[in-house]
Design an enzyme around this catalytic site. Structure first.
Site, PDB file in Angstrom:
ATOM      1  N   LYS A  76     -11.371 -41.658 -26.147  1.00  0.00           N
ATOM      2  CA  LYS A  76     -10.088 -42.261 -26.523  1.00  0.00           C
ATOM      3  C   LYS A  76      -9.335 -41.238 -27.363  1.00  0.00           C
ATOM      4  O   LYS A  76      -9.937 -40.335 -27.950  1.00  0.00           O
ATOM      5  CB  LYS A  76     -10.353 -43.522 -27.351  1.00  0.00           C
ATOM      6  CG  LYS A  76      -9.236 -44.516 -27.337  1.00  0.00           C
ATOM      7  CD  LYS A  76      -9.387 -45.586 -26.266  1.00  0.00           C
ATOM      8  CE  LYS A  76      -8.213 -46.550 -26.330  1.00  0.00           C
ATOM      9  NZ  LYS A  76      -8.315 -47.626 -25.356  1.00  0.00           N
ATOM     10  N   GLY A 181      -0.041 -58.779 -24.047  1.00  0.00           N
ATOM     11  CA  GLY A 181       0.161 -60.125 -24.595  1.00  0.00           C
ATOM     12  C   GLY A 181       1.325 -60.860 -23.940  1.00  0.00           C
ATOM     13  O   GLY A 181       1.226 -62.059 -23.648  1.00  0.00           O
ATOM     14  N   ALA A 239      -3.409 -57.453 -30.121  1.00  0.00           N
ATOM     15  CA  ALA A 239      -2.770 -56.403 -30.930  1.00  0.00           C
ATOM     16  C   ALA A 239      -3.860 -55.483 -31.487  1.00  0.00           C
ATOM     17  O   ALA A 239      -4.554 -54.826 -30.722  1.00  0.00           O
ATOM     18  CB  ALA A 239      -1.900 -57.030 -32.009  1.00  0.00           C
ATOM     19  N   SER A 260      -7.308 -59.355 -25.376  1.00  0.00           N
ATOM     20  CA  SER A 260      -7.362 -57.971 -24.896  1.00  0.00           C
ATOM     21  C   SER A 260      -7.598 -56.952 -25.997  1.00  0.00           C
ATOM     22  O   SER A 260      -7.964 -55.816 -25.710  1.00  0.00           O
ATOM     23  CB  SER A 260      -6.052 -57.605 -24.184  1.00  0.00           C
ATOM     24  OG  SER A 260      -5.049 -57.274 -25.132  1.00  0.00           O
TER      25      SER A 260
END
Ligand SMILES: NC(=O)C1=CN([C@@H]2O[C@H](COP(=O)(O)OP(=O)(O)OC[C@H]3O[C@@H](n4cnc5c(N)ncnc54)[C@H](O)[C@@H]3O)[C@@H](O)[C@H]2O)C=CC1
Ligand SMILES: O=C(O)CCC(=O)C(=O)O
Length: 366
Positions: A76, A181, A239, A260
């Site tokens: 990442k 979202g 978020a 998520s």
């Protein structure tokens, strides 16, 4: 520092004074293949906060890849900066050059604070970019399958709790109305659900409220710190991470958490706290694997239908984790981790350490 990164293979600090780029790329593991993971842009208050985030996010990707059964490893990136004010094409080109310097050990694309358009600039410097628009040869916005995966997670959880996949007639609290979202919220409105929503960005809220009005539905907008105490059936965090902690779990009144956001649990013991409170937790990296499934699928050249078919597996994966947790008397996140660790061990025997990208299997773009 080495103690902090002891579980990681490589951490790269990227500094470019000319563009103001300050980024960190973390490669957690390439045991299953080159590292794959999005790039987050966030105005971290300290470099330590950015390091902590990228280390946790990249480790999560290793588990996510194993759970989704894709032959990639965990990585990442984070760019330290405000996505509203600090983005320039040059900054993303500089970022692309650093990604290219890793010579195929790391593929990246969008995450929180970044969009597919940002990476068109990075793509000028490296082929190791995924999730750009179809016209650039990518698979497009990966938040579409991510949102679909959240819907599968909600359906599987609803099935366990209420014996039905039907999401209508229930209420949901949603934190974050960004790329993922907002799509989840729209879909739930279409299903006729009641929503409590929050976002720190007024524009995001206005956009949903307008859509809800046009559909003849209503949403209740609440302040960011009030979202945890809403009396909804399920909580959907979309978020930041670390939002399931001592303080927030205390306030939760929902039956399940399915969202998520990456790294929702501040630490493992919060999985136990949720269980003790009778709240079913769908491990984040299984629920939110839709985006990964899409970008990993670029190996076979983009195909939306195939991606949606693969994303459906999230429904069964979540059910399997719930069953395994019950069978073994452990939390759902412990069950998911155990499953992934066993799969990584088994697969490692076949894949040797990934050191370059000559093997055609990983030639996403040639
Ligand atoms: N985009 C994707 O395909 C994937 C995203 N995720 C994760 O899902 C989460 C959301 O990702 P995106 O929708 O892509 O990000 P995004 O940047 O498009 O949206 C995030 C939204 O959350 C809001 N937000 C930030 N802090 C908040 C707070 N304290 N309270 C309420 N709202 C807040 C932001 O204003 C923004 O509207 C992130 O944790 C990301 O890592 C995970 C897998 C794939
Ligand atoms: O969604 C993407 O573009 C890549 C996958 C990823 O970074 C994630 O699942 O967090």
């Amino acid at each position: 520092m080495f103690e902090q990164i002891r579980e990681h293979e490589q951490v790269v600090f990227c500094n470019d004074e000319a563009t103001g780029l300050k980024a960190i790329i973390a490669i957690h593991s390439t045991r299953l293949g080159p590292a794959l993971g999005g790039c987050r842009m966030f105005p971290y208050q300290t470099v330590d906060a950015a390091i902590e985030d990228v280390l946790r996010l990249s480790k999560g990707m290793t588990y996510k890849c194993a759970a989704a059964d894709v032959d990639f490893g965990g990585g990442k990136a984070v760019i330290i900066g405000d996505p509203k004010t600090d983005k320039t094409p040059e900054l993303f080109r500089a970022f692309g050059q650093f990604v290219e310097s890793l010579n195929g050990r790391f593929y990246t694309g969008t995450d929180m604070g970044t969009t597919p358009e940002d990476f068109i600039h990075a793509l000028k410097e490296t082929n190791c970019i995924v999730g750009v628009d179809e016209v650039y040869g990518g698979s497009g916005d990966s938040s579409v399958p991510t949102a679909q995966g959240v819907i599968y997670g909600l359906q599987a959880t609803s099935n366990v709790l209420w014996g039905t996949d039907d999401l209508s007639g229930k209420s949901y609290s949603i934190q974050g109305l960004g790329k993922v979202g907002l799509k989840v919220a729209e879909r739930l409105l279409e299903e006729g659900a009641d929503l409590y929503v929050t976002d720190i960005n007024q524009q995001a809220i206005d956009s949903l409220v307008t859509k809800a009005k046009n559909m003849g539905s209503g949403v209740k907008v609440v302040n960011s710190d009030e979202i945890y105490k809403q009396q909804a059936d399920m909580f959907i965090p979309c978020a930041m991470g670390g939002i399931l902690n001592d303080e927030t779990i205390e306030q939760l009144q929902v039956k399940a958490v399915v969202g998520s956001a990456n790294n929702q649990l501040l630490d493992m013991r919060h999985g136990q706290m949720l269980q003790a409170k009778g709240i079913l937790y769908a491990p984040d990296y299984i629920v939110n694997a839709g985006g990964l499934i899409q970008v990993a699928d670029e190996l076979y050249s983009p195909n939306k239908e195939r991606v949606l078919r693969k994303t459906k597996a999230i429904y069964t994966s979540i059910l399997n984790v719930y069953k395994q947790a019950e069978r073994e008397g452990i939390t759902t996140v412990e069950a998911a981790n155990r499953f992934c660790e066993e799969r990584i061990e088994a697969r490692t025997k076949r894949n040797s350490f990934f050191s370059h990208m000559k093997r055609p299997k990983w030639a996403v773009r040639t």
